[in-house]
Design an enzyme around this catalytic site. Structure first.
Site, PDB file in Angstrom:
ATOM      1  CB  SER A 126      -0.965  -0.047   1.190  1.00  0.00           C
ATOM      2  OG  SER A 126      -1.999   0.895   1.040  1.00  0.00           O
ATOM      3  CG  ASP A 181      -6.066  -2.906  -4.541  1.00  0.00           C
ATOM      4  OD1 ASP A 181      -6.569  -1.802  -4.234  1.00  0.00           O
ATOM      5  OD2 ASP A 181      -5.042  -3.357  -4.003  1.00  0.00           O
ATOM      6  CG  HIS A 194      -5.608  -2.079  -0.582  1.00  0.00           C
ATOM      7  ND1 HIS A 194      -4.695  -1.978  -1.613  1.00  0.00           N
ATOM      8  CD2 HIS A 194      -5.052  -1.402   0.464  1.00  0.00           C
ATOM      9  CE1 HIS A 194      -3.648  -1.273  -1.220  1.00  0.00           C
ATOM     10  NE2 HIS A 194      -3.839  -0.916   0.038  1.00  0.00           N
TER      11      HIS A 194
END
Length: 221
Positions: A126, A181, A194
């Site tokens: 991320s 995602d 995610h």
């Protein structure tokens, strides 16, 4: 960007991605700074809101996978504390803070300076993928040459960087972007997809090991 949505989604990461307590203990997280040199150094940047230096999901999983495959030969180092993994930094132009980028660069440089014979592998999840992208592309060539492979989970700069890290060999980078995602499409909209990347950590570990397999690895002093 909807920071409230991002906050709610990422706040669930610890609950959605538990890691066994024994694995957390194995992972360490500050072993480049505090430990002795190892033949392999793994540098990782965690996702937003994850605690610790490696986080509690993909970082420890890959670290422990490397350690199980190369017992006694791996030092795991998370990016922090200047990289705070705060939510607001996702909205900055480089999708993370200048302090985080500089800290990651310093860790790569430290690995080469402190442990000149170590081979480096790296990763991020991320916001941590932005930390990796923004730091690695700025490194001098002699440091980049020591980085043998990079794995990126939920790459927040995937669209901007066309699925790679600028100024770094594309074949050394493995990007994991789950179907659905949306952060991989250039947004900061976080949905359930995610939080699925623990399932990719075994393959990611093997990807990194593939670049290390033919290296002459000996225990460093």
């Amino acid at each position: 960007m909807n920071l409230r949505l991002l906050t709610l989604a990422l706040a669930a990461v610890a609950a959605a991605s538990p890691v066994d307590i024994q694995e957390r203990q194995l992972s360490g997280g500050n072993e480049l700074r505090d430990g002795s040199c190892k033949p392999i150094t793994f540098i990782f940047a965690r996702a937003s809101t994850e605690p610790g230096l490696l986080g509690i999901s993909t970082g420890p999983a890959v670290c422990n996978g490397l350690k199980m495959a190369k017992a006694g030969q791996v030092a795991c180092q998370g990016v922090g504390p200047k990289y705070t993994a705060d939510l607001a930094s996702n909205a900055l132009p480089e999708n993370t803070s200048p302090a985080a980028i500089q800290e990651a660069q310093d860790l790569f440089q430290q690995a080469v300076t402190k442990c000149p014979d170590t081979q480096i592998v790296a990763g991020g999840y991320s916001q941590g993928t932005a930390v990796m992208d923004d730091s690695i592309k700025r490194l001098p060539d002699n440091v980049k040459e020591k980085i043998k492979g990079v794995v990126l989970f939920g790459y927040t700069r995937n669209a901007q960087e066309h699925g790679q890290i600028a100024n770094f060999p594309k074949d050394k980078v493995k990007v994991y972007c789950a179907v659905g995602d949306m952060v991989c499409d250039g947004t900061l909209i976080v949905g359930p997809a995610h939080f699925t990347y623990l399932g990719n950590t075994g393959e990611a570990t093997q990807f990194l090991l593939g670049y290390l397999r033919f290296l002459q690895l000996t225990q460093l002093p």
